[in-house]
Motif scaffolding. Structure first.
Motif, PDB file in Angstrom:
ATOM      1  N   ASP A 119       0.814  -1.216   0.000  1.00  0.00           N
ATOM      2  CA  ASP A 119       0.000   0.000   0.000  1.00  0.00           C
ATOM      3  C   ASP A 119       0.850   1.271   0.000  1.00  0.00           C
ATOM      4  N   ALA A 120       2.159   1.102   0.011  1.00  0.00           N
ATOM      5  CA  ALA A 120       3.055   2.256   0.085  1.00  0.00           C
ATOM      6  C   ALA A 120       3.419   2.764  -1.302  1.00  0.00           C
ATOM      7  N   ASP A 121       3.880   3.981  -1.343  1.00  0.00           N
ATOM      8  CA  ASP A 121       4.515   4.512  -2.541  1.00  0.00           C
ATOM      9  C   ASP A 121       5.895   3.865  -2.621  1.00  0.00           C
ATOM     10  N   CYS A 122       6.276   3.375  -3.798  1.00  0.00           N
ATOM     11  CA  CYS A 122       7.580   2.713  -3.928  1.00  0.00           C
ATOM     12  C   CYS A 122       8.735   3.638  -3.570  1.00  0.00           C
ATOM     13  N   ARG A 123       8.501   4.948  -3.616  1.00  0.00           N
ATOM     14  CA  ARG A 123       9.546   5.891  -3.239  1.00  0.00           C
ATOM     15  C   ARG A 123       9.854   5.827  -1.744  1.00  0.00           C
ATOM     16  N   ASP A 124       8.938   5.266  -0.967  1.00  0.00           N
ATOM     17  CA  ASP A 124       9.125   5.173   0.476  1.00  0.00           C
ATOM     18  C   ASP A 124       9.611   3.799   0.924  1.00  0.00           C
ATOM     19  N   VAL A 125       9.862   2.911  -0.027  1.00  0.00           N
ATOM     20  CA  VAL A 125      10.244   1.537   0.297  1.00  0.00           C
ATOM     21  C   VAL A 125      11.766   1.413   0.367  1.00  0.00           C
ATOM     22  N   ASP A 126      12.250   0.741   1.394  1.00  0.00           N
ATOM     23  CA  ASP A 126      13.675   0.434   1.538  1.00  0.00           C
ATOM     24  C   ASP A 126      13.977  -0.779   0.659  1.00  0.00           C
ATOM     25  N   VAL A 127      14.772  -0.592  -0.376  1.00  0.00           N
ATOM     26  CA  VAL A 127      15.016  -1.682  -1.327  1.00  0.00           C
ATOM     27  C   VAL A 127      15.749  -2.850  -0.694  1.00  0.00           C
ATOM     28  N   ASN A 128      16.460  -2.607   0.407  1.00  0.00           N
ATOM     29  CA  ASN A 128      17.172  -3.690   1.082  1.00  0.00           C
ATOM     30  C   ASN A 128      16.261  -4.521   1.977  1.00  0.00           C
ATOM     31  N   LYS A 129      15.094  -3.979   2.314  1.00  0.00           N
ATOM     32  CA  LYS A 129      14.118  -4.720   3.112  1.00  0.00           C
ATOM     33  C   LYS A 129      12.983  -5.272   2.252  1.00  0.00           C
ATOM     34  N   ALA A 130      12.913  -4.812   1.019  1.00  0.00           N
ATOM     35  CA  ALA A 130      11.873  -5.281   0.104  1.00  0.00           C
ATOM     36  C   ALA A 130      12.037  -6.769  -0.179  1.00  0.00           C
ATOM     37  N   GLU A 131      10.923  -7.440  -0.450  1.00  0.00           N
ATOM     38  CA  GLU A 131      10.940  -8.864  -0.780  1.00  0.00           C
ATOM     39  C   GLU A 131      10.756  -9.012  -2.289  1.00  0.00           C
ATOM     40  N   TRP A 132      11.785  -9.551  -2.928  1.00  0.00           N
ATOM     41  CA  TRP A 132      11.835  -9.670  -4.381  1.00  0.00           C
ATOM     42  C   TRP A 132      11.528 -11.103  -4.817  1.00  0.00           C
ATOM     43  N   PHE A 133      10.891 -11.242  -5.972  1.00  0.00           N
ATOM     44  CA  PHE A 133      10.682 -12.571  -6.541  1.00  0.00           C
ATOM     45  C   PHE A 133      11.057 -12.543  -8.016  1.00  0.00           C
ATOM     46  N   LYS A 134      11.655 -13.643  -8.444  1.00  0.00           N
ATOM     47  CA  LYS A 134      12.181 -13.739  -9.806  1.00  0.00           C
ATOM     48  C   LYS A 134      11.071 -14.134 -10.773  1.00  0.00           C
ATOM     49  N   ILE A 135      10.946 -13.380 -11.890  1.00  0.00           N
ATOM     50  CA  ILE A 135       9.921 -13.696 -12.884  1.00  0.00           C
ATOM     51  C   ILE A 135      10.524 -14.161 -14.214  1.00  0.00           C
ATOM     52  N   TRP A 136      11.843 -14.122 -14.321  1.00  0.00           N
ATOM     53  CA  TRP A 136      12.485 -14.507 -15.595  1.00  0.00           C
ATOM     54  C   TRP A 136      13.953 -14.754 -15.332  1.00  0.00           C
ATOM     55  N   GLU A 137      14.513 -15.705 -16.095  1.00  0.00           N
ATOM     56  CA  GLU A 137      15.945 -15.935 -16.038  1.00  0.00           C
ATOM     57  C   GLU A 137      16.406 -16.619 -17.320  1.00  0.00           C
ATOM     58  N   ALA A 138      17.661 -16.479 -17.633  1.00  0.00           N
ATOM     59  CA  ALA A 138      18.267 -17.195 -18.757  1.00  0.00           C
ATOM     60  C   ALA A 138      19.756 -17.320 -18.493  1.00  0.00           C
ATOM     61  N   GLY A 139      20.328 -18.446 -18.913  1.00  0.00           N
ATOM     62  CA  GLY A 139      21.747 -18.689 -18.704  1.00  0.00           C
ATOM     63  C   GLY A 139      22.401 -19.200 -19.967  1.00  0.00           C
ATOM     64  N   LEU A 140      23.026 -20.378 -19.855  1.00  0.00           N
ATOM     65  CA  LEU A 140      23.704 -20.986 -20.999  1.00  0.00           C
ATOM     66  C   LEU A 140      22.660 -21.543 -21.962  1.00  0.00           C
ATOM     67  N   LEU A 141      22.749 -21.133 -23.220  1.00  0.00           N
ATOM     68  CA  LEU A 141      21.786 -21.580 -24.222  1.00  0.00           C
ATOM     69  C   LEU A 141      22.267 -22.792 -25.005  1.00  0.00           C
ATOM     70  N   ASP A 142      23.557 -22.821 -25.323  1.00  0.00           N
ATOM     71  CA  ASP A 142      24.073 -23.881 -26.186  1.00  0.00           C
ATOM     72  C   ASP A 142      25.590 -23.869 -26.115  1.00  0.00           C
ATOM     73  N   GLY A 143      26.189 -24.984 -26.500  1.00  0.00           N
ATOM     74  CA  GLY A 143      27.632 -25.011 -26.600  1.00  0.00           C
ATOM     75  C   GLY A 143      28.271 -26.168 -25.883  1.00  0.00           C
ATOM     76  N   PRO A 144      29.573 -26.353 -26.087  1.00  0.00           N
ATOM     77  CA  PRO A 144      30.281 -27.515 -25.538  1.00  0.00           C
ATOM     78  C   PRO A 144      30.580 -27.432 -24.058  1.00  0.00           C
ATOM     79  N   ASN A 145      30.674 -26.201 -23.514  1.00  0.00           N
ATOM     80  CA  ASN A 145      31.011 -26.023 -22.102  1.00  0.00           C
ATOM     81  C   ASN A 145      30.677 -24.590 -21.693  1.00  0.00           C
ATOM     82  N   LEU A 146      30.936 -24.266 -20.418  1.00  0.00           N
ATOM     83  CA  LEU A 146      30.573 -22.958 -19.884  1.00  0.00           C
ATOM     84  C   LEU A 146      31.373 -21.824 -20.523  1.00  0.00           C
ATOM     85  N   ALA A 147      32.641 -22.088 -20.839  1.00  0.00           N
ATOM     86  CA  ALA A 147      33.502 -21.037 -21.369  1.00  0.00           C
ATOM     87  C   ALA A 147      33.260 -20.764 -22.848  1.00  0.00           C
ATOM     88  N   GLU A 148      32.940 -21.799 -23.609  1.00  0.00           N
ATOM     89  CA  GLU A 148      32.818 -21.646 -25.062  1.00  0.00           C
ATOM     90  C   GLU A 148      31.377 -21.622 -25.549  1.00  0.00           C
TER      91      GLU A 148
END
Length: 268
Positions: A119-148
């Motif tokens: 119910d607060a204005d986001c300008r009044d929210v402490d970002v370090n106390k806020a509770e965040w949830f992940k809605i998207w992610e992406a990492g390694l798509l393809d390839g022989p290993n992590l480096a290549e």
């Protein structure tokens, strides 16, 4: 909630005005929703010309330099991360696209997070106390290993002078309200020296949804990441990683609109 609305056709002009020379790293410069473009913060423009302006929707980030520690208070929304003036209006189920005018690093995961301001204005929210949830992610798509291999971080780069675009959908079932959105790129191209690049903006989400993630999805920054997480402190060039494509993106699972049934934990 005032916003600055600019037709997308002006975005091309903005690229020429603000892209500047490529020095290092990069950062999230603007946002688009549908055909509307929202100007973000630029470290290359005097802060006095941006902070407090009625069109500002993004929390300021003072430089393109990374954050190195998972315990840094600026891991939430970068430094200084002070509140902006306005909100980006968006309906649950719509896409919001983050615009980067350049991005140099090729290796590591990318993720997008939301935090309800209640119910607060986001300008009044402490970002370090806020509770965040992940809605998207992406990492390694393809390839022989992590480096290549090809990571999403590399795939979204453009080297033809056009912006790098990162589109993400706001979960259609999400209950409406004032939210903060957090984009994070984690670069792991240097041995055991992770580089975090977070940026945050404020959203006014509308819709008819009622869903909200269960407690196990909610994280704080700092606090979301274990400093000993092998996905964060990693040497992708080590012999043990020479033949692996396994990489677990840190921060826990993505919430995409499920509330009662956890699709990542069926039967457990």
């Amino acid at each position: 909630m005032a916003v600055m609305i600019v037709p997308l056709l002006l975005a091309a002009l903005a690229v020429s005005l603000w892209s500047g020379p490529v020095v290092a790293h990069g950062g999230l410069s603007n946002y688009t929703v549908g055909e509307t473009w929202y100007r973000g913060y630029s470290p290359d423009t005097p802060a006095s010309e941006q902070i407090g302006q009625s069109w500002m929707v993004q929390r300021p980030w003072a430089s393109i330099d990374p954050i190195f520690s998972v315990d840094d208070k600026y891991l939430a929304c970068n430094n200084p991360g002070t509140p902006p003036t306005s909100y980006i209006p968006i309906q649950a189920g719509e896409n919001i696209t983050a615009v980067y005018y350049y991005w140099l690093h090729p290796v590591g995961p990318m993720s997008v997070w939301l935090s309800s301001c209640g119910d607060a204005d986001c300008r009044d929210v402490d970002v370090n106390k806020a509770e965040w949830f992940k809605i998207w992610e992406a990492g390694l798509l393809d390839g022989p290993n992590l480096a290549e291999g090809v990571w999403y971080q590399k795939a979204f780069q453009n080297w033809d002078g056009t912006p790098d675009l990162w589109p993400v959908t706001i979960p259609a079932s999400l209950r409406p309200g004032a939210y903060m959105i957090r984009h994070e790129i984690l670069s792991i191209h240097i041995e055991n020296k992770p580089q975090f690049y977070p940026e945050c903006a404020h959203l006014n989400i509308t819709g008819t949804g009622t869903a909200f993630p269960p407690k196990q999805y909610l994280k704080t920054f700092p606090g979301a990441y274990d400093p000993n997480d092998p996905s964060i402190n990693i040497n992708i060039y080590s012999p043990e990683n020479a033949n692996t494509t396994k990489y677990i993106i840190p921060g826990g699972p993505v919430w995409d609109g499920f509330t009662v049934v956890d699709k990542y934990c069926l039967g457990c």
